[in-house]
Design a protein around this motif. Structure first.
Motif, PDB file in Angstrom:
ATOM      1  N   GLU A   9      13.813  17.515   3.122  1.00 38.54           N
ATOM      2  CA  GLU A   9      14.298  17.211   1.774  1.00 38.54           C
ATOM      3  C   GLU A   9      15.811  17.373   1.687  1.00 38.54           C
ATOM      4  OE1 GLU A   9      11.975  19.824  -0.618  1.00 38.54           O
ATOM      5  OE2 GLU A   9      10.207  18.512  -0.577  1.00 38.54           O
ATOM      6  N   ARG A  10      16.326  18.406   2.321  1.00 38.21           N
ATOM      7  CA  ARG A  10      17.775  18.623   2.284  1.00 38.21           C
ATOM      8  C   ARG A  10      18.525  17.527   3.029  1.00 38.21           C
ATOM      9  NH1 ARG A  10      20.239  24.419   3.267  1.00 38.21           N
ATOM     10  NH2 ARG A  10      19.344  24.598   1.196  1.00 38.21           N
ATOM     11  N   VAL A  11      18.049  17.176   4.220  1.00 37.34           N
ATOM     12  CA  VAL A  11      18.705  16.131   5.007  1.00 37.34           C
ATOM     13  C   VAL A  11      18.615  14.786   4.290  1.00 37.34           C
ATOM     14  CG1 VAL A  11      18.572  14.821   7.169  1.00 37.34           C
ATOM     15  CG2 VAL A  11      18.443  17.310   7.210  1.00 37.34           C
ATOM     16  N   ASN A  12      17.457  14.490   3.689  1.00 35.13           N
ATOM     17  CA  ASN A  12      17.325  13.237   2.932  1.00 35.13           C
ATOM     18  C   ASN A  12      18.321  13.189   1.782  1.00 35.13           C
ATOM     19  OD1 ASN A  12      15.368  11.715   4.259  1.00 35.13           O
ATOM     20  ND2 ASN A  12      13.702  12.892   3.352  1.00 35.13           N
ATOM     21  N   GLY A  13      18.550  14.317   1.131  1.00 34.35           N
ATOM     22  CA  GLY A  13      19.534  14.356   0.054  1.00 34.35           C
ATOM     23  C   GLY A  13      20.937  14.061   0.557  1.00 34.35           C
ATOM     24  N   TYR A  14      21.290  14.640   1.699  1.00 33.80           N
ATOM     25  CA  TYR A  14      22.615  14.382   2.283  1.00 33.80           C
ATOM     26  C   TYR A  14      22.758  12.915   2.687  1.00 33.80           C
ATOM     27  CZ  TYR A  14      23.448  19.432   2.659  1.00 33.80           C
ATOM     28  OH  TYR A  14      23.634  20.748   2.393  1.00 33.80           O
ATOM     29  N   VAL A  15      21.733  12.371   3.309  1.00 31.43           N
ATOM     30  CA  VAL A  15      21.800  10.981   3.761  1.00 31.43           C
ATOM     31  C   VAL A  15      21.914  10.038   2.557  1.00 31.43           C
ATOM     32  CG1 VAL A  15      20.479   9.139   4.894  1.00 31.43           C
ATOM     33  CG2 VAL A  15      20.650  11.388   5.947  1.00 31.43           C
ATOM     34  N   ARG A  16      21.166  10.308   1.499  1.00 36.04           N
ATOM     35  CA  ARG A  16      21.260   9.471   0.294  1.00 36.04           C
ATOM     36  C   ARG A  16      22.644   9.541  -0.329  1.00 36.04           C
ATOM     37  NH1 ARG A  16      16.300   7.661  -2.037  1.00 36.04           N
ATOM     38  NH2 ARG A  16      14.534   8.495  -0.879  1.00 36.04           N
TER      39      ARG A  16
ATOM     40  N   LYS B  68      27.836   6.693  -1.152  1.00 36.10           N
ATOM     41  CA  LYS B  68      29.295   6.626  -1.024  1.00 36.10           C
ATOM     42  C   LYS B  68      29.710   5.403  -0.214  1.00 36.10           C
ATOM     43  CE  LYS B  68      30.468  11.468  -1.519  1.00 36.10           C
ATOM     44  NZ  LYS B  68      31.008  12.654  -0.882  1.00 36.10           N
ATOM     45  N   VAL B  69      28.936   5.097   0.833  1.00 39.68           N
ATOM     46  CA  VAL B  69      29.253   3.954   1.678  1.00 39.68           C
ATOM     47  C   VAL B  69      28.938   2.645   0.950  1.00 39.68           C
ATOM     48  CG1 VAL B  69      28.616   2.763   3.816  1.00 39.68           C
ATOM     49  CG2 VAL B  69      28.928   5.233   3.809  1.00 39.68           C
ATOM     50  N   ARG B  70      27.802   2.597   0.325  1.00 41.62           N
ATOM     51  CA  ARG B  70      27.374   1.401  -0.411  1.00 41.62           C
ATOM     52  C   ARG B  70      27.068   1.796  -1.849  1.00 41.62           C
ATOM     53  NH1 ARG B  70      25.568  -3.557   1.495  1.00 41.62           N
ATOM     54  NH2 ARG B  70      25.590  -3.699   3.739  1.00 41.62           N
ATOM     55  N   PRO B  71      28.055   1.735  -2.716  1.00 45.80           N
ATOM     56  CA  PRO B  71      27.789   2.087  -4.119  1.00 45.80           C
ATOM     57  C   PRO B  71      26.811   1.096  -4.738  1.00 45.80           C
ATOM     58  CG  PRO B  71      30.039   1.286  -3.846  1.00 45.80           C
ATOM     59  CD  PRO B  71      29.432   1.350  -2.488  1.00 45.80           C
TER      60      PRO B  71
END
Length: 103
Positions: free
Chosen positions: A80-87, A92-95
């Motif tokens: 869950e934490r890693v998914n939050g970071y990736v999202r 940021k990369v693709r607003p």
């Protein structure tokens, strides 16, 4: 004058608290947990390899964490934490696309 509680009668019996209903794991449950652990770790390792070789490395790592999260609570928290970071990085990369006003 002080008062004290009456003395308890001496009990020769030991108070036994019944144990919670804990069933031992069946072989099938244990086999499933081992299979999930092995395949989840294999997915994560394949994802790490795919970070330098062509392939969807991040997706494989997230899939491995998700698979491990089905059996292990610690892996679920990490997933869950890693998914939050990736999202967050993805946004940021693709607003998100702005809505076009209807003409």
């Amino acid at each position: 004058m002080t008062t004290t509680a009456p003395a308890r009668p001496a009990s020769t019996e030991i108070d036994v608290v019944p144990a919670p209903d804990v069933r031992p794991r069946t072989r099938l449950q244990l086999l499933r947990k081992v299979a999930v652990a092995v395949s989840g770790v294999a997915l994560i390792l394949a994802g790490i390899v795919m970070m330098v070789l062509p392939g969807p490395g991040v997706v494989a790592i997230l899939a491995g964490l998700g698979l491990l999260g089905t059996e292990f609570p610690a892996a679920r928290r990490v997933s869950e934490r890693v998914n939050g970071y990736v999202r967050a990085v993805w946004h940021k990369v693709r607003p998100p696309k702005k809505a076009r006003p209807d003409a």
